[in-house]
Write a protein that holds these residues in place. Sequence first.
Motif, PDB file in Angstrom:
ATOM      1  N   GLU A  32       0.829  -1.202   0.000  1.00 42.07           N
ATOM      2  CA  GLU A  32       0.000   0.000   0.000  1.00 42.07           C
ATOM      3  C   GLU A  32       0.870   1.262   0.000  1.00 42.07           C
ATOM      4  O   GLU A  32       1.922   1.312   0.643  1.00 42.07           O
ATOM      5  CB  GLU A  32      -0.898  -0.003   1.251  1.00 42.07           C
ATOM      6  CG  GLU A  32      -1.851   1.179   1.287  1.00 42.07           C
ATOM      7  CD  GLU A  32      -2.645   1.246   2.591  1.00 42.07           C
ATOM      8  OE1 GLU A  32      -2.790   0.208   3.260  1.00 42.07           O
ATOM      9  OE2 GLU A  32      -3.120   2.349   2.924  1.00 42.07           O
ATOM     10  N   CYS A  48       0.426   3.991   1.498  1.00 41.80           N
ATOM     11  CA  CYS A  48       0.607   4.483   2.874  1.00 41.80           C
ATOM     12  C   CYS A  48       1.666   3.682   3.622  1.00 41.80           C
ATOM     13  O   CYS A  48       2.336   4.218   4.513  1.00 41.80           O
ATOM     14  CB  CYS A  48      -0.700   4.418   3.654  1.00 41.80           C
ATOM     15  SG  CYS A  48      -1.888   5.655   3.137  1.00 41.80           S
ATOM     16  N   CYS A  54      -4.616   6.957   1.124  1.00 42.25           N
ATOM     17  CA  CYS A  54      -3.430   7.124   0.267  1.00 42.25           C
ATOM     18  C   CYS A  54      -3.368   8.488  -0.436  1.00 42.25           C
ATOM     19  O   CYS A  54      -2.314   9.144  -0.390  1.00 42.25           O
ATOM     20  CB  CYS A  54      -3.331   5.994  -0.743  1.00 42.25           C
ATOM     21  SG  CYS A  54      -3.134   4.358   0.014  1.00 42.25           S
TER      22      CYS A  54
HETATM   23 ZN   LIG Z   1      -3.413   4.233   2.205  1.00 36.05          ZN
END
Ligand SMILES: [Zn+2]
Length: 423
Positions: free
Chosen positions: A105, A107, A181
């Motif tokens: 991901e 993030c 994100c």
């Molecule tokens: Zn994220």
Amino acid sequence: MAMVELYRTEGRSEYLDFASYLLDQIGFTSRTSMEGHAVRAGYACCGGADLLMETGEHGTRDALDRLWEDMANRKVYVTGGIGSRYVQEAFGEPYELPNLRAYAETCAAISNAMWSWRMLCATGKCRYADMLETVLYNGFLSGVSLSGDRYFYMNPLESSGSPGDDERGHRRAEWYSCTCCPTNVQRTLASLPGYAYGIKGDSVWINLFQSSRMEGRMNSTGMTIEQMTDYPWNGKVDVAVDPDSDREFSVKVRIPSWTTGCSVSVNGEEIEGTRSGRYLSIERIWESDSKISIDMDMPIRFVEAHPRAREDFGCAAIARGPIIYCVESVDNPGIEVRNLMLPRDSKTEFEFEPDLLGGVGVVKFDALEIDDDSPLYANLNERKPELSPVRVVAIPYYAWANRGASSMLVWLPLAEFHERGKS
Ligand SMILES: [Zn+2]
């Protein structure tokens, strides 16, 4: 992180105590491996590193060292992405790093960058800055489109280019129902100046190379530091150091671990002691308009993975400087990039393409394309694949998926494993 930040702002020790209490609740100091939700695990380590910097507590330091080694040696993609599993958006087992089904991901890459930067601040070790840079140029930057308004949630290292691969994972979207994100990317881009430079005591740290200007104060002395460079396409960086008045202090220049040679000079005088993977400390009386010239060798490299990273076994990824490359079908018409094999002695060439993808350096290289009709299974040494020589273009991984649907690959199988069957 928030509690330590409150302590720094308010100066009240209760905030530090509460940060310590929160980490105790998850048994932080006894943890030995990175597990669970990758973003949250990374953020917990950021909080631990913030607490360490304020308290110097040894148990926290030991845990952070163990956990960072576990991530860096067993659980991070070559792009700096972390959290390989879709299930619970979690870290996998050691070396469990699937490419097509990489979760990675955006993030989570950001949490790696935030944590590695804090480890750099706490220790001054170059390896943390190297990781920060790897993430920023690769596994983080792939999370945003060149147009700046579309985002990846997942960052796979292989794609068939078909929506069937999981449309959410292999196409950037304008927005997500879970909005972490897109907003996290914008926050990180806004944070970049703070990552590039640091000042501590009588030292100025140059962590990242980028045409930029830093205005800061060291005790009572004001100074500007200005970089001029075409990095990351070129390893030459000119730095102007300009203190308000002549003063003794040190400028610490990061010599990245990937460089095979680096020379540094100040006002034309060569500085000894450059070592890749270390900061070079230049201590002297700095006068206004001092010039540092940095010249890093930036060869095209073939990177291999630990043999237990099974999906990458017998493969190599192409890298140059901090940039990880990928092959995308849109640059290689008539070739199925996922059928490509890389000869170990492939002739490679780097070229800067000002009109491609906003201006990127590409790597052109010789490869072999295997025929699709080869059977799924064959006895060892009996497979007789047709291998056709082709010239291939690789682009920076961060820039993929900006020109419509196409297949993509980071790890290229080495041709030697498949040529052997022909003899
Ligand atoms: Zn994220």
